[in-house]
Design an enzyme around this catalytic site. Structure first.
Site: not given
Length: 483
Positions: A121, A188
């Site tokens: 991400d 994250e």
């Protein structure tokens, strides 16, 4: 008598100089000898695959309802299509739909498994800065020197680098002695609670305890350490915790024409000023001390003399390091006032004032100890202090085979670089993986541009082609180094 005293002083001085100089000259390097790499890599394929990965908009938003998970599905399909040998030879477990665990079975069931981690991400582009990019943020543009776009540094470089290495090694017929787990989180950038944390829960449920996990973190940078011209690669052996301190005071408000001697706003402001003036205690031990133990033998003589004799020069070293924000951050828990709430009308005294202070917590401190320090520093019973957050991660070893394997692979990839441990001041998914691993390390195996850290979450994120190729070489070496 006077002559004897002078002779004694001179003798002591000569002995002192002799001892400290000898100690400096006898300092042994902590750097392993670099070995030549012999990997065969399809460089164009690697660069094009990173470019394709960047084009997929796997953006994490603090409000999870804004996340377009179809892009995450698209990325997972891209991995399956791009790395067929990995998907044929490694098992795949999807965690919480979008996080991934690949298991590469080893030949020795008694060997301790290890984990290589990254996340796919990325952070969004700040509104209003879209036109400031030289190349569009999700274009994956390839120029003569760079690949451009979100994720080139944080952290699709890690995902693609690891999978390129695994794909090539499978193609060559390599099989590791121990099980290898490739751990790819999907959130994250917003804490990892639904990604890495759930991966860790799964590992715990399956009674899988990893010898170590290596995640993103430190990189190879220039002009980092005084007295060293060579690049320095830093491996995070711990990361600072993060806590939010809330200061609150209440009292009578009233009209601004008749203010009290100290108002609620003034009281909180005074407390913040005291905290910024005094700061928390500095620590020249743990990972920060180890950093200088690893780099000191490589310094020019003057700096080497100082850092090889820290028993004598520690007060001076501490003062110097505290003089710059970047080095002060590896010496102490930091204080950053970020939010202030008070008042709604210009001529009305607020009945309540509240401030938030973001604190990055050193391993030597606890939330309880920090709260006591804050209350002592501000010395105001009218202010309520609350501290919530996470303490620092456990500090991992630098004397075991895991750290040595990472250091060796880094030296093999960047022979001119000095590789050392440090305390990572930002956060990573490694804090979650620590629950399923004996040790956790944080290292992104790339040579960072001087302003690379600003580009990472900012405008014009990009990576040099050479750094991307060397990242793949590093992961191949590491997979073969770890026994």
């Amino acid at each position: 008598m006077k002559k004897k005293i002078i002779i004694s002083i001179v003798a002591i001085f000569v002995i002192f100089i002799g001892f400290t100089v000898t100690k400096t000259l006898l300092a042994k390097s902590k750097q392993p000898t670099a070995k030549q790499q012999t990997h065969t890599l399809d460089e164009n394929r690697i660069i094009n695959n990173l470019s394709s990965a960047v084009k997929i908009k796997t953006i994490s938003y603090e409000n999870r309802d804004q996340i377009d998970y179809s892009e995450f599905d698209k990325f997972i399909r891209f991995l399956a299509e791009t790395y067929p040998l990995v998907h044929e030879n490694l098992s795949l477990e999807r965690i919480n739909e979008y996080s991934l665990i690949y298991r590469w079975e080893g030949t020795n069931p008694k060997a301790r498994p290890i984990g290589l981690a990254a996340h796919y991400d990325v952070v969004p582009v700040l509104k209003g800065t879209e036109n400031d990019w030289e190349e569009e943020a999700f274009s994956g543009t390839i120029t003569e020197e760079f690949v451009w776009g979100r994720g080139t540094l944080d952290d699709k470089v890690g995902v693609i680098g690891i999978l390129e290495a695994a794909e090539q090694l499978v193609k060559e017929g390599y099989q590791p002695p121990q099980d290898i787990y490739l751990l790819f989180g999907h959130d994250e950038e917003i804490g990892g609670d639904e990604g890495a944390a759930k991966i860790t829960d799964y590992l715990n449920e399956q009674n899988i305890q990893l010898a170590y996990v290596m995640d993103e973190g430190g990189a190879i940078v220039t002009n980092m350490v005084p007295g060293i011209k060579a690049p320095v690669g830093v491996i995070g052996v711990a990361e600072k915790g993060m806590a939010d301190v809330t200061l609150t005071t209440t009292g009578s408000g009233g009209h601004s024409s008749q203010p009290a001697t100290i108002t609620n706003v003034g009281r909180i402001s005074k407390a913040i000023a005291k905290l910024e003036e005094q700061q928390f205690k500095a620590h020249f031990d743990g990972p920060t001390k180890e950093l200088f133990e690893f780099v000191a033998p490589e310094m020019s003589f003057g700096y080497k003399y100082v850092f090889e004799n820290t028993w004598l020069f520690q007060p001076v070293i501490t003062k110097i390091l505290l003089g710059k924000p970047a080095t002060a951050a590896v010496m102490r828990s930091t204080i950053a006032p970020t939010i202030f709430h008070a008042g709604e009308k210009a001529n009305v005294l607020p009945e309540k004032a509240q401030a938030n202070i973001n604190v990055r917590v050193m391993p030597q401190d606890t939330l309880e100890s920090l709260q006591k320090d804050i209350e002592k520093i501000i010395d105001d019973e009218a202010i309520d202090v609350t501290v919530e957050g996470n303490e620092a991660s456990p500090v991992s070893s630098t004397s075991n085979g895991a750290f040595q394997a990472i250091q060796q692979a880094a030296r093999d990839t960047y022979p001119d670089a000095i590789i050392a441990p440090y305390i990572m001041i930002a956060g990573s998914d490694a804090k979650h993986y620590a629950r399923a691993a004996d040790d956790t390390y944080r290292f992104l195996p790339i040579m960072m541009e001087e302003d690379g850290l600003q580009k990472m979450h900012g405008t014009n994120e990009r990576i040099t082609k050479d750094a991307m190729i060397k990242a793949v070489a590093f992961y191949m070496t590491l997979l073969q180094e770890t026994k």
